[in-house]
Design a protein around this motif. Structure first.
Motif, PDB file in Angstrom:
ATOM      1  N   LEU A  24      76.125  50.438  78.438  1.00 38.25           N
ATOM      2  CA  LEU A  24      75.981  49.230  77.611  1.00 38.25           C
ATOM      3  C   LEU A  24      76.377  48.002  78.423  1.00 38.25           C
ATOM      4  O   LEU A  24      77.400  48.031  79.122  1.00 38.25           O
ATOM      5  N   THR A  25      75.547  46.934  78.296  1.00 37.19           N
ATOM      6  CA  THR A  25      75.836  45.666  78.980  1.00 37.19           C
ATOM      7  C   THR A  25      75.628  44.517  77.983  1.00 37.19           C
ATOM      8  O   THR A  25      74.590  44.472  77.304  1.00 37.19           O
ATOM      9  N   LEU A  26      76.600  43.578  77.875  1.00 35.65           N
ATOM     10  CA  LEU A  26      76.455  42.384  77.029  1.00 35.65           C
ATOM     11  C   LEU A  26      75.625  41.353  77.799  1.00 35.65           C
ATOM     12  O   LEU A  26      76.071  40.835  78.824  1.00 35.65           O
ATOM     13  N   THR A  27      74.416  41.048  77.315  1.00 35.54           N
ATOM     14  CA  THR A  27      73.532  40.094  78.020  1.00 35.54           C
ATOM     15  C   THR A  27      73.651  38.671  77.476  1.00 35.54           C
ATOM     16  O   THR A  27      73.356  37.712  78.172  1.00 35.54           O
ATOM     17  N   ASP A  28      74.056  38.521  76.205  1.00 40.07           N
ATOM     18  CA  ASP A  28      74.195  37.169  75.647  1.00 40.07           C
ATOM     19  C   ASP A  28      75.122  37.225  74.443  1.00 40.07           C
ATOM     20  O   ASP A  28      75.136  38.220  73.693  1.00 40.07           O
ATOM     21  N   ASN A  29      75.898  36.147  74.300  1.00 41.12           N
ATOM     22  CA  ASN A  29      76.846  36.049  73.196  1.00 41.12           C
ATOM     23  C   ASN A  29      76.749  34.621  72.658  1.00 41.12           C
ATOM     24  O   ASN A  29      77.124  33.669  73.332  1.00 41.12           O
ATOM     25  N   ILE A  30      76.195  34.451  71.458  1.00 42.67           N
ATOM     26  CA  ILE A  30      75.925  33.125  70.891  1.00 42.67           C
ATOM     27  C   ILE A  30      76.669  32.999  69.572  1.00 42.67           C
ATOM     28  O   ILE A  30      76.636  33.917  68.736  1.00 42.67           O
ATOM     29  N   SER A  31      77.326  31.803  69.374  1.00 42.35           N
ATOM     30  CA  SER A  31      77.950  31.531  68.075  1.00 42.35           C
ATOM     31  C   SER A  31      77.519  30.141  67.619  1.00 42.35           C
ATOM     32  O   SER A  31      77.602  29.181  68.379  1.00 42.35           O
ATOM     33  N   VAL A  32      77.032  30.078  66.387  1.00 47.52           N
ATOM     34  CA  VAL A  32      76.657  28.819  65.764  1.00 47.52           C
ATOM     35  C   VAL A  32      77.438  28.732  64.468  1.00 47.52           C
ATOM     36  O   VAL A  32      77.131  29.419  63.488  1.00 47.52           O
ATOM     37  N   SER A  35      91.531  37.746  63.445  1.00 44.86           N
ATOM     38  CA  SER A  35      91.157  38.411  64.697  1.00 44.86           C
ATOM     39  C   SER A  35      90.225  39.564  64.398  1.00 44.86           C
ATOM     40  O   SER A  35      90.450  40.342  63.450  1.00 44.86           O
ATOM     41  N   HIS A  36      89.228  39.712  65.237  1.00 47.94           N
ATOM     42  CA  HIS A  36      88.248  40.786  65.066  1.00 47.94           C
ATOM     43  C   HIS A  36      87.983  41.417  66.428  1.00 47.94           C
ATOM     44  O   HIS A  36      87.726  40.712  67.414  1.00 47.94           O
ATOM     45  N   ASP A  37      88.104  42.786  66.446  1.00 46.37           N
ATOM     46  CA  ASP A  37      87.747  43.560  67.643  1.00 46.37           C
ATOM     47  C   ASP A  37      86.464  44.301  67.328  1.00 46.37           C
ATOM     48  O   ASP A  37      86.423  45.173  66.442  1.00 46.37           O
ATOM     49  N   PHE A  38      85.428  43.927  68.028  1.00 45.49           N
ATOM     50  CA  PHE A  38      84.133  44.539  67.819  1.00 45.49           C
ATOM     51  C   PHE A  38      83.920  45.631  68.865  1.00 45.49           C
ATOM     52  O   PHE A  38      84.229  45.432  70.057  1.00 45.49           O
ATOM     53  N   MET A  39      83.387  46.792  68.417  1.00 46.53           N
ATOM     54  CA  MET A  39      83.044  47.864  69.347  1.00 46.53           C
ATOM     55  C   MET A  39      81.578  48.199  69.153  1.00 46.53           C
ATOM     56  O   MET A  39      81.107  48.364  68.025  1.00 46.53           O
ATOM     57  N   PHE A  40      80.901  48.270  70.279  1.00 50.02           N
ATOM     58  CA  PHE A  40      79.519  48.702  70.313  1.00 50.02           C
ATOM     59  C   PHE A  40      79.484  50.018  71.093  1.00 50.02           C
ATOM     60  O   PHE A  40      79.905  50.047  72.276  1.00 50.02           O
ATOM     61  N   GLU A  41      79.039  51.125  70.465  1.00 44.37           N
ATOM     62  CA  GLU A  41      79.110  52.455  71.094  1.00 44.37           C
ATOM     63  C   GLU A  41      77.754  53.126  70.998  1.00 44.37           C
ATOM     64  O   GLU A  41      77.160  53.234  69.916  1.00 44.37           O
ATOM     65  N   ILE A  42      77.302  53.660  72.200  1.00 44.41           N
ATOM     66  CA  ILE A  42      76.063  54.411  72.253  1.00 44.41           C
ATOM     67  C   ILE A  42      76.397  55.892  72.104  1.00 44.41           C
ATOM     68  O   ILE A  42      77.425  56.367  72.613  1.00 44.41           O
ATOM     69  N   THR A  46      83.513  46.511  74.192  1.00 41.90           N
ATOM     70  CA  THR A  46      84.376  45.877  73.197  1.00 41.90           C
ATOM     71  C   THR A  46      84.410  44.357  73.413  1.00 41.90           C
ATOM     72  O   THR A  46      84.369  43.882  74.545  1.00 41.90           O
ATOM     73  N   ILE A  47      84.446  43.614  72.285  1.00 44.60           N
ATOM     74  CA  ILE A  47      84.521  42.142  72.291  1.00 44.60           C
ATOM     75  C   ILE A  47      85.526  41.726  71.231  1.00 44.60           C
ATOM     76  O   ILE A  47      85.524  42.266  70.113  1.00 44.60           O
ATOM     77  N   SER A  48      86.368  40.750  71.572  1.00 41.09           N
ATOM     78  CA  SER A  48      87.341  40.224  70.604  1.00 41.09           C
ATOM     79  C   SER A  48      86.916  38.804  70.194  1.00 41.09           C
ATOM     80  O   SER A  48      86.551  37.983  71.045  1.00 41.09           O
ATOM     81  N   GLU A  49      86.955  38.518  68.888  1.00 39.75           N
ATOM     82  CA  GLU A  49      86.633  37.202  68.360  1.00 39.75           C
ATOM     83  C   GLU A  49      87.753  36.743  67.434  1.00 39.75           C
ATOM     84  O   GLU A  49      88.282  37.545  66.650  1.00 39.75           O
ATOM     85  N   GLU A  50      88.094  35.433  67.534  1.00 40.08           N
ATOM     86  CA  GLU A  50      89.063  34.833  66.621  1.00 40.08           C
ATOM     87  C   GLU A  50      88.275  33.911  65.680  1.00 40.08           C
ATOM     88  O   GLU A  50      87.799  32.857  66.076  1.00 40.08           O
TER      89      GLU A  50
END
Length: 756
Positions: free
Chosen positions: A25-33, A93-100, A117-121
């Motif tokens: 898994l690779t994070l290619t883009d992370n966008i927040s609006v 706080s949010h810990d996001f997990m993306f698992e294949i 894994t990605i962390s967002e506040e």
């Protein structure tokens, strides 16, 4: 390998199980609006064999969010997945997990790269400050946008402090505080407007604090106000129309205002003349100017031009930009003028006295040499007919065979402003005529009849001198009014033979000599000059003093200010109800009914005239009479004449009657007013069915005017003029009734015209 102190090393590496797939898994883009988050994740098979279909699991703090199917992937193949998540109502706080392959059902080379894994506040209050662009010219409108989202289940009160501060000096050029309230889970986009104006150039900081329940959010943006040289301008031209093909001068009035943020010193503005059709520049001049910061100056400059016919634009350019322009027209050097042509127009009425034929020759030659417009009417009926045409403002009467009503009408028309030159051949002692002539005409008796020399006394008409008659003097003029001026008298007995007086708005010259009218042995040139001077002095505007239906002499002059001859088409456009006649030159035959036009050649430096008579209708209104001047297909000029008819004739009669009734008079004056009212009411009530009816209307109008003029106990001048307008119109209607048949149709009424 070692030997003799030397060493050489080689290393070989290998992978175990390289025939298995390997999903990563690779994070290619992370966008927040705002509170909306988007993640783009690439699933790649880095193994050597194809993977089977599987799933991708998305969890938030261990809680499932979404599961996405992943198809079978060949070796080195990838699949990009887009996952969206809303943070609305999820502050913290949010810990996001993306698992294949979360169930580990796929046999892979390595399981260690199956998780991302990605962390967002996620904030309780989302806040963003935006401005575009960040480089600002002078005098620019800037919009600053504040975006706010309340991410909690309660109202959020806010205080926002916005400022723009100069980085070097700390001076605030803009400050604004506003209080807002966000509803639970609500959002707002706030706009603040700022104009840079002439603020000095430099680096500035756009900053804003947003305070909410003890917490303050702060954002800053670095902006730049750039050095800006710019001006605004106004431009006026005088004139806006010049003749083509000739040297002309145009004055430019320019107002230049410094609307930049630096002083302008010894700057250059370009004055450019551009042909609008071709957009070619035909002339350019430079102008130096200096304008302090925030100030304006006005400059006048004349530029010399010689342009071909066409439309042009004069532009002011600063730093290669057009800042203002004004239109200029180069016309075909034709200057039109349209007027009501008030000038001497003489009617010679020959009542067929002895010697009148020679007098007519004398008068026509005299007026023709003096270039005075004139007509001759032979005989009583023809004279009476032409008298009512309404064209002449000066009447020359040869003889005194005038009936009472004609005398009264002539008197009132003089009082309104017409001129009268009365060449008498017989004694006159009827009181009504003596009253307005100012003299009694008596026969010479005894030795006075032998006089043949007349002295001309200096006066406003002519200087002094002597005239010798062809025969003996027969008549003398006895003054009956103090305002009569003696113009000529016999040399020996000092008997008056030529007199002059002003009567109302008009003038009267009476000549009672010689035996053969206007026949002189010597000094005839002095009498000729006297007559010409009298005609020029007596000429008055009798055409516009009334605002009822009437006839007006219209003249159109076309002045060619260029050097080349112009062939012009002139079109006259008459409004509905208005008529034209007696055109000079004659109209072109276009085959179209009611089309009035002329083809006129105007040599260079010359002027050509068009004249005609305009008849206004008996209907109240403003009438615009328009003239168009064309050169081929191009309309060069347009001029208009506006004339008014304020009342219809019947309305004027009724108003006059009402005003007469309102007069506070008694005795003789009351009787005169009563007679005038009866006459006017007769006109109003009469059904005009014959020439006799027209004649009776005229005679009633004459009687009404005379009766009003006889009132002495009240100021009736305005009423006399109003009734005089009606009299003139009734005379004109009589003329129109008989003009198609000729004056002979008046023969049955000769007694009314000539007898007391």
């Amino acid at each position: 390998l070692t030997g003799d102190g030397l060493a050489s090393t080689k290393t070989a590496g290998f992978l175990y199980g390289t025939n298995l797939p390997d999903l990563t898994l690779t994070l290619t883009d992370n966008i927040s609006v705002g509170l909306n988050y988007t993640y783009k994740i690439a699933v790649t098979n880095r193994g050597k064999t194809t993977s089977t279909a599987t799933t991708l699991a998305f969890t938030d703090n261990g809680n499932p969010v979404e599961t996405v199917s992943i198809p079978a992937l060949a070796a080195s193949a990838s699949q990009e997945i887009t996952l969206n998540w809303s943070g609305s109502g999820k502050a913290g706080s949010h810990d996001f997990m993306f698992e294949i392959d979360p169930t580990n059902t796929l046999k892979e080379y390595s399981e260690d790269n199956n998780r991302l894994t990605i962390s967002e506040e996620v904030p309780l209050l989302f806040y963003n400050l935006e401005v575009e662009p960040i480089i600002w010219p002078a005098n620019s409108d800037i919009i600053i946008i504040t975006r706010l989202i309340n991410n909690q289940n309660s109202i959020a009160p806010l205080t926002l402090n916005l400022s723009i501060t100069h980085d070097s000096t700390g001076t605030a050029i803009f400050q604004r505080t506003r209080v807002e309230e966000l509803p639970a889970f609500g959002s707002k986009a706030l706009n603040d407007h700022f104009n840079t104006g002439v603020t000095p150039a430099g680096e500035y900081t756009l900053a804003q604090d947003v305070a909410s329940e003890g917490a303050t959010l702060h954002k800053e943006i670095d902006v730049l106000i750039e050095t800006t040289k710019t001006i605004s301008a106004t431009l006026q031209l005088l004139p806006v129309k010049i003749p083509s093909g000739t040297d002309a001068e145009v004055e430019l009035t320019m107002t230049l205002k410094n609307i930049g943020n630096v002083a302008l010193e010894d700057e250059t503005v370009v004055i450019e003349v551009v042909n609008k059709e071709s957009q070619d520049s035909v002339k350019a001049e430079q102008l130096l100017f200096t304008v302090p910061l925030g100030q304006e100056i006005t400059i006048k400059k004349a530029i010399a031009l010689n342009l071909e016919e066409g439309q042009y634009e004069i532009r002011l350019k600063y730093l290669e930009n057009v800042i203002v322009s004004a239109e200029l027209m180069a016309t075909a050097a034709i200057k039109p003028e349209k007027t009501i042509a008030v000038r001497p127009r003489v009617l010679i009425m020959n009542l067929q006295i002895p010697g009148s034929a020679e007098s007519i020759v004398f008068l026509t030659n005299l007026l023709q040499s003096a270039e005075i417009q004139h007509e001759v009417a032979q005989g009583i009926l023809e004279s009476y007919f032409q008298f009512h045409k309404g064209h002449a403002n000066i009447n020359i009467v040869l003889g005194n065979t005038l009936g009472r009503k004609w005398r009264d009408e002539l008197k009132e028309r003089v009082w309104r402003g017409e001129g009268l030159i009365f060449i008498v051949s017989n004694p006159i002692n009827v009181p009504d005529m003596v009253d307005w002539l100012g003299v009694n005409v008596s026969p010479q008796t005894g030795k006075e009849k032998t006089q043949t020399v007349v002295e001309i006394l200096p006066n406003e008409l002519i200087g002094g001198g002597q005239v010798e008659l062809m025969g003996k003097n027969r008549l003398l003029l006895e003054k009956k009014s103090d305002d009569v001026v003696i113009v000529g008298q016999t040399q020996k007995e000092k008997q008056s033979v030529i007199t002059y007086r002003k009567y109302g708005s008009g003038h009267i010259l009476v000549i009672a000599t010689p035996a053969a009218p206007l026949a002189y042995k010597s000094g005839g040139e002095m009498i000729a000059q006297l007559l010409v001077n009298a005609v020029n002095l007596f000429s008055g505007d009798i055409y516009t003093i009334s605002t009822l239906t009437r006839v007006l002499p219209v003249e159109i002059s076309l002045s060619n200010e260029g050097t080349e001859e112009k062939n012009l088409l002139v079109k006259e456009i008459l409004p509905y109800g208005v008529e034209g006649y007696d055109y000079s030159p004659a109209l072109e035959d276009t085959g179209e009914e009611n089309e009035i036009q002329w083809n006129i050649k105007v040599p260079g430096g010359a002027t050509e005239n068009i004249s005609y008579w305009l008849k206004l209708p008996d209907q109240a209104g403003n009438y615009e009479v328009k003239t168009e001047i064309h050169d081929g297909e191009t309309k060069l000029e347009e001029v208009s004449l506006n004339v008014d008819v304020s009342q219809a004739v019947l309305s004027r009669i009724m108003d006059t009657v009402v005003e007469l009734e309102a007069l506070d008079v008694s005795g003789h004056d009351a009787n005169q007013i009563r007679r005038a009212k009866i006459c006017l009411e007769n006109i109003r009530g009469r059904s005009v069915a014959s020439l006799a009816d027209h004649l009776q209307n005229l005679h009633d109008a004459i009687q009404a005017v005379e009766s009003i003029g006889n009132v002495t106990g009240a100021n009736v001048s305005a009423l006399r003029l109003k009734a005089g307008d009606i009299m003139v119109i009734m005379g004109r209607r009589l003329y129109e009734e008989i003009k198609q048949w000729g004056s002979s149709r008046l023969t049955p009424f000769t007694g009314l015209i000539t007898a007391d």
